[in-house]
Design a protein around this motif. Sequence first.
Motif, PDB file in Angstrom:
ATOM      1  N   PHE A 141      20.696  22.637 -22.079  1.00 22.07           N
ATOM      2  CA  PHE A 141      21.499  23.579 -21.985  1.00 22.07           C
ATOM      3  C   PHE A 141      20.854  25.066 -21.448  1.00 22.07           C
ATOM      4  CE2 PHE A 141      19.519  24.459 -26.140  1.00 22.07           C
ATOM      5  CZ  PHE A 141      19.834  25.638 -26.271  1.00 22.07           C
ATOM      6  N   GLU A 142      21.961  25.708 -21.141  1.00 25.29           N
ATOM      7  CA  GLU A 142      21.377  27.048 -21.028  1.00 25.29           C
ATOM      8  C   GLU A 142      22.546  27.948 -21.639  1.00 25.29           C
ATOM      9  OE1 GLU A 142      19.703  27.152 -16.368  1.00 25.29           O
ATOM     10  OE2 GLU A 142      21.579  28.118 -16.580  1.00 25.29           O
ATOM     11  N   LEU A 143      21.964  29.345 -21.975  1.00 21.39           N
ATOM     12  CA  LEU A 143      22.684  30.219 -23.045  1.00 21.39           C
ATOM     13  C   LEU A 143      22.801  31.221 -22.236  1.00 21.39           C
ATOM     14  CD1 LEU A 143      24.170  30.627 -25.582  1.00 21.39           C
ATOM     15  CD2 LEU A 143      22.068  31.601 -26.393  1.00 21.39           C
ATOM     16  N   HIS A 144      24.052  31.644 -21.794  1.00 19.48           N
ATOM     17  CA  HIS A 144      24.379  33.196 -20.970  1.00 19.48           C
ATOM     18  C   HIS A 144      24.902  34.058 -21.791  1.00 19.48           C
ATOM     19  CE1 HIS A 144      23.640  30.954 -16.924  1.00 19.48           C
ATOM     20  NE2 HIS A 144      23.576  29.916 -17.477  1.00 19.48           N
ATOM     21  N   CYS A 145      24.397  35.450 -21.524  1.00 19.10           N
ATOM     22  CA  CYS A 145      24.933  36.527 -22.556  1.00 19.10           C
ATOM     23  C   CYS A 145      25.570  37.716 -21.297  1.00 19.10           C
ATOM     24  CB  CYS A 145      23.962  36.922 -23.345  1.00 19.10           C
ATOM     25  SG  CYS A 145      24.419  38.346 -24.119  1.00 19.10           S
ATOM     26  N   LEU A 146      26.671  37.987 -21.728  1.00 18.07           N
ATOM     27  CA  LEU A 146      27.249  39.125 -21.230  1.00 18.07           C
ATOM     28  C   LEU A 146      27.333  40.282 -22.076  1.00 18.07           C
ATOM     29  CD1 LEU A 146      28.420  40.912 -18.671  1.00 18.07           C
ATOM     30  CD2 LEU A 146      30.612  39.942 -19.595  1.00 18.07           C
ATOM     31  N   HIS A 147      26.409  41.523 -21.930  1.00 16.05           N
ATOM     32  CA  HIS A 147      26.493  42.482 -23.116  1.00 16.05           C
ATOM     33  C   HIS A 147      27.563  43.859 -22.382  1.00 16.05           C
ATOM     34  CE1 HIS A 147      24.884  46.122 -24.895  1.00 16.05           C
ATOM     35  NE2 HIS A 147      25.274  45.292 -25.995  1.00 16.05           N
ATOM     36  N   THR A 148      28.447  44.260 -23.341  1.00 23.17           N
ATOM     37  CA  THR A 148      29.265  44.999 -22.748  1.00 23.17           C
ATOM     38  C   THR A 148      28.775  46.494 -23.289  1.00 23.17           C
ATOM     39  OG1 THR A 148      30.994  45.123 -24.610  1.00 23.17           O
ATOM     40  CG2 THR A 148      31.225  43.366 -22.909  1.00 23.17           C
ATOM     41  N   LEU A 149      29.481  47.547 -22.552  1.00 16.56           N
ATOM     42  CA  LEU A 149      29.054  48.874 -22.819  1.00 16.56           C
ATOM     43  C   LEU A 149      29.476  49.242 -24.250  1.00 16.56           C
ATOM     44  CD1 LEU A 149      30.152  50.713 -19.784  1.00 16.56           C
ATOM     45  CD2 LEU A 149      27.921  50.099 -20.470  1.00 16.56           C
ATOM     46  N   THR A 150      30.379  48.427 -24.924  1.00 18.29           N
ATOM     47  CA  THR A 150      30.844  48.679 -26.426  1.00 18.29           C
ATOM     48  C   THR A 150      30.160  47.857 -27.409  1.00 18.29           C
ATOM     49  OG1 THR A 150      32.545  47.079 -26.092  1.00 18.29           O
ATOM     50  CG2 THR A 150      33.386  49.307 -25.658  1.00 18.29           C
ATOM     51  N   GLY A 151      29.129  47.322 -26.653  1.00 18.64           N
ATOM     52  CA  GLY A 151      28.242  46.390 -27.881  1.00 18.64           C
ATOM     53  C   GLY A 151      28.602  45.035 -28.128  1.00 18.64           C
ATOM     54  N   LEU A 152      29.855  44.653 -27.700  1.00 15.85           N
ATOM     55  CA  LEU A 152      30.204  43.191 -27.492  1.00 15.85           C
ATOM     56  C   LEU A 152      29.301  42.312 -27.001  1.00 15.85           C
ATOM     57  CD1 LEU A 152      34.063  43.237 -27.478  1.00 15.85           C
ATOM     58  CD2 LEU A 152      32.573  42.402 -29.372  1.00 15.85           C
ATOM     59  N   LYS A 153      28.937  41.069 -27.251  1.00 15.09           N
ATOM     60  CA  LYS A 153      28.289  39.891 -26.657  1.00 15.09           C
ATOM     61  C   LYS A 153      29.195  38.849 -26.387  1.00 15.09           C
ATOM     62  CE  LYS A 153      23.795  41.764 -28.282  1.00 15.09           C
ATOM     63  NZ  LYS A 153      24.383  42.788 -29.307  1.00 15.09           N
ATOM     64  N   VAL A 156      27.874  32.138 -23.704  1.00 15.35           N
ATOM     65  CA  VAL A 156      28.531  30.623 -23.029  1.00 15.35           C
ATOM     66  C   VAL A 156      27.455  29.835 -23.206  1.00 15.35           C
ATOM     67  CG1 VAL A 156      29.381  29.328 -20.949  1.00 15.35           C
ATOM     68  CG2 VAL A 156      30.407  31.558 -21.813  1.00 15.35           C
ATOM     69  N   MET A 157      27.389  28.737 -23.812  1.00 10.68           N
ATOM     70  CA  MET A 157      26.527  27.777 -23.669  1.00 10.68           C
ATOM     71  C   MET A 157      26.865  26.394 -22.874  1.00 10.68           C
ATOM     72  SD  MET A 157      24.990  25.527 -26.716  1.00 10.68           S
ATOM     73  CE  MET A 157      24.177  26.985 -27.733  1.00 10.68           C
ATOM     74  N   ALA A 158      25.998  25.913 -21.713  1.00  8.74           N
ATOM     75  CA  ALA A 158      26.675  25.451 -20.713  1.00  8.74           C
ATOM     76  C   ALA A 158      25.568  24.287 -20.107  1.00  8.74           C
ATOM     77  CB  ALA A 158      27.035  26.217 -19.435  1.00  8.74           C
ATOM     78  N   ASP A 159      25.826  23.572 -19.639  1.00 12.02           N
ATOM     79  CA  ASP A 159      25.008  22.445 -18.923  1.00 12.02           C
ATOM     80  C   ASP A 159      24.080  23.153 -17.896  1.00 12.02           C
ATOM     81  OD1 ASP A 159      24.206  20.328 -16.792  1.00 12.02           O
ATOM     82  OD2 ASP A 159      25.077  19.228 -18.387  1.00 12.02           O
ATOM     83  N   PRO A 160      23.100  22.803 -17.699  1.00 12.12           N
ATOM     84  CA  PRO A 160      21.794  23.733 -16.757  1.00 12.12           C
ATOM     85  C   PRO A 160      22.398  23.483 -15.394  1.00 12.12           C
ATOM     86  CG  PRO A 160      20.602  22.392 -18.446  1.00 12.12           C
ATOM     87  CD  PRO A 160      22.032  21.996 -18.670  1.00 12.12           C
ATOM     88  N   ARG A 161      23.324  22.366 -15.078  1.00 20.92           N
ATOM     89  CA  ARG A 161      23.699  22.539 -13.871  1.00 20.92           C
ATOM     90  C   ARG A 161      25.152  23.020 -13.896  1.00 20.92           C
ATOM     91  NH1 ARG A 161      23.846  16.090 -14.128  1.00 20.92           N
ATOM     92  NH2 ARG A 161      24.632  16.691 -16.264  1.00 20.92           N
ATOM     93  N   GLN A 162      25.572  23.447 -14.666  1.00 24.80           N
ATOM     94  CA  GLN A 162      26.862  24.252 -14.650  1.00 24.80           C
ATOM     95  C   GLN A 162      26.919  25.450 -13.525  1.00 24.80           C
ATOM     96  OE1 GLN A 162      29.942  23.406 -16.101  1.00 24.80           O
ATOM     97  NE2 GLN A 162      30.847  24.920 -15.035  1.00 24.80           N
ATOM     98  N   ALA A 163      27.836  25.596 -12.523  1.00 27.04           N
ATOM     99  CA  ALA A 163      27.922  26.501 -11.695  1.00 27.04           C
ATOM    100  C   ALA A 163      28.836  27.696 -12.240  1.00 27.04           C
ATOM    101  CB  ALA A 163      28.076  26.111 -10.416  1.00 27.04           C
ATOM    102  N   GLY A 164      28.722  29.113 -11.696  1.00 21.01           N
ATOM    103  CA  GLY A 164      29.932  30.015 -11.937  1.00 21.01           C
ATOM    104  C   GLY A 164      29.810  30.387 -13.396  1.00 21.01           C
ATOM    105  N   VAL A 165      28.890  30.544 -14.365  1.00 17.89           N
ATOM    106  CA  VAL A 165      28.710  30.852 -15.648  1.00 17.89           C
ATOM    107  C   VAL A 165      29.089  32.370 -15.681  1.00 17.89           C
ATOM    108  CG1 VAL A 165      27.758  30.979 -17.902  1.00 17.89           C
ATOM    109  CG2 VAL A 165      27.704  28.966 -16.267  1.00 17.89           C
ATOM    110  N   ASP A 166      28.475  33.082 -14.992  1.00 12.22           N
ATOM    111  CA  ASP A 166      28.562  34.577 -14.703  1.00 12.22           C
ATOM    112  C   ASP A 166      30.024  34.875 -14.428  1.00 12.22           C
ATOM    113  OD1 ASP A 166      25.671  34.737 -15.006  1.00 12.22           O
ATOM    114  OD2 ASP A 166      25.174  35.085 -13.146  1.00 12.22           O
ATOM    115  N   SER A 167      30.626  34.133 -13.528  1.00 14.09           N
ATOM    116  CA  SER A 167      32.123  34.642 -13.191  1.00 14.09           C
ATOM    117  C   SER A 167      32.880  34.219 -14.388  1.00 14.09           C
ATOM    118  CB  SER A 167      32.596  33.632 -12.132  1.00 14.09           C
ATOM    119  OG  SER A 167      31.976  34.139 -11.004  1.00 14.09           O
ATOM    120  N   LEU A 168      32.651  33.160 -15.315  1.00 15.59           N
ATOM    121  CA  LEU A 168      33.191  32.708 -16.388  1.00 15.59           C
ATOM    122  C   LEU A 168      33.253  33.942 -17.599  1.00 15.59           C
ATOM    123  CD1 LEU A 168      35.096  30.654 -18.062  1.00 15.59           C
ATOM    124  CD2 LEU A 168      32.668  29.613 -18.844  1.00 15.59           C
ATOM    125  N   LEU A 169      31.864  34.507 -17.764  1.00 13.51           N
ATOM    126  CA  LEU A 169      31.763  35.291 -18.790  1.00 13.51           C
ATOM    127  C   LEU A 169      32.589  36.604 -18.570  1.00 13.51           C
ATOM    128  CD1 LEU A 169      27.722  35.225 -19.273  1.00 13.51           C
ATOM    129  CD2 LEU A 169      29.500  35.002 -20.957  1.00 13.51           C
TER     130      LEU A 169
END
Length: 221
Positions: A141-153, A156-169
Amino acid sequence: MTIFSVFIINKAGGLIYYLDNSPNKEPVQRTFTYPLELKFREGERLTVEFGEQADVKVGYALVSVNGEALSGKVLADGRKVVDFLAEESNYPVTLEFARPKVSANQRIMLASMFHSLWAIASKLSPAKGSSGIEVLEAESFELHCLHTLTGLKFLVMADPRQAGVDSLLRKIYEVYSDYAMKNPFYSLEMPVRCELFDIHLQKAVEQADRTTAFMSTSTTS
């Protein structure tokens, strides 16, 4: 390819939302001879700790012995499963395993641990204004993180072959802004319990799954 789960963590490290999108896998059944190559860890259930095989993974829970469903760690007659499996006369034995669900307490603990690791990584980074951990890569798996200016995180935990995770975040952040933050009954930093948010988040995850499946099919053909 699959989006396994979504976490939203507030700026204090508390888990305020969790979505389990893991596929429901059928239990794995295998017949073993003595001596048993698997080693178990004892908790509420027996889980595989060592001796992983092709279809029986570390962390899988033992759910039945010879077709007899277990009550925790004991058989229907009250005998401990570990004692039963230690006797050579009980072999061959058919064991059934299932992938365990993450409990509510485990989800809270995982969110808190990631929050701490993110803070440590951002402090240790030689780059000024580091964004902390953005991706954690593992074999399955891969764990992707989007950290916002307000401190929220947003995680998304996804299959390593999953595309478009940044767009999903980014889409999840958009859904949160539209259907949680704009809800007059929602309090910031508190658990998200908004039906419209649930619906649109699920749609975004399903769309990401379908897009990757379509791309995979197109590449193969």
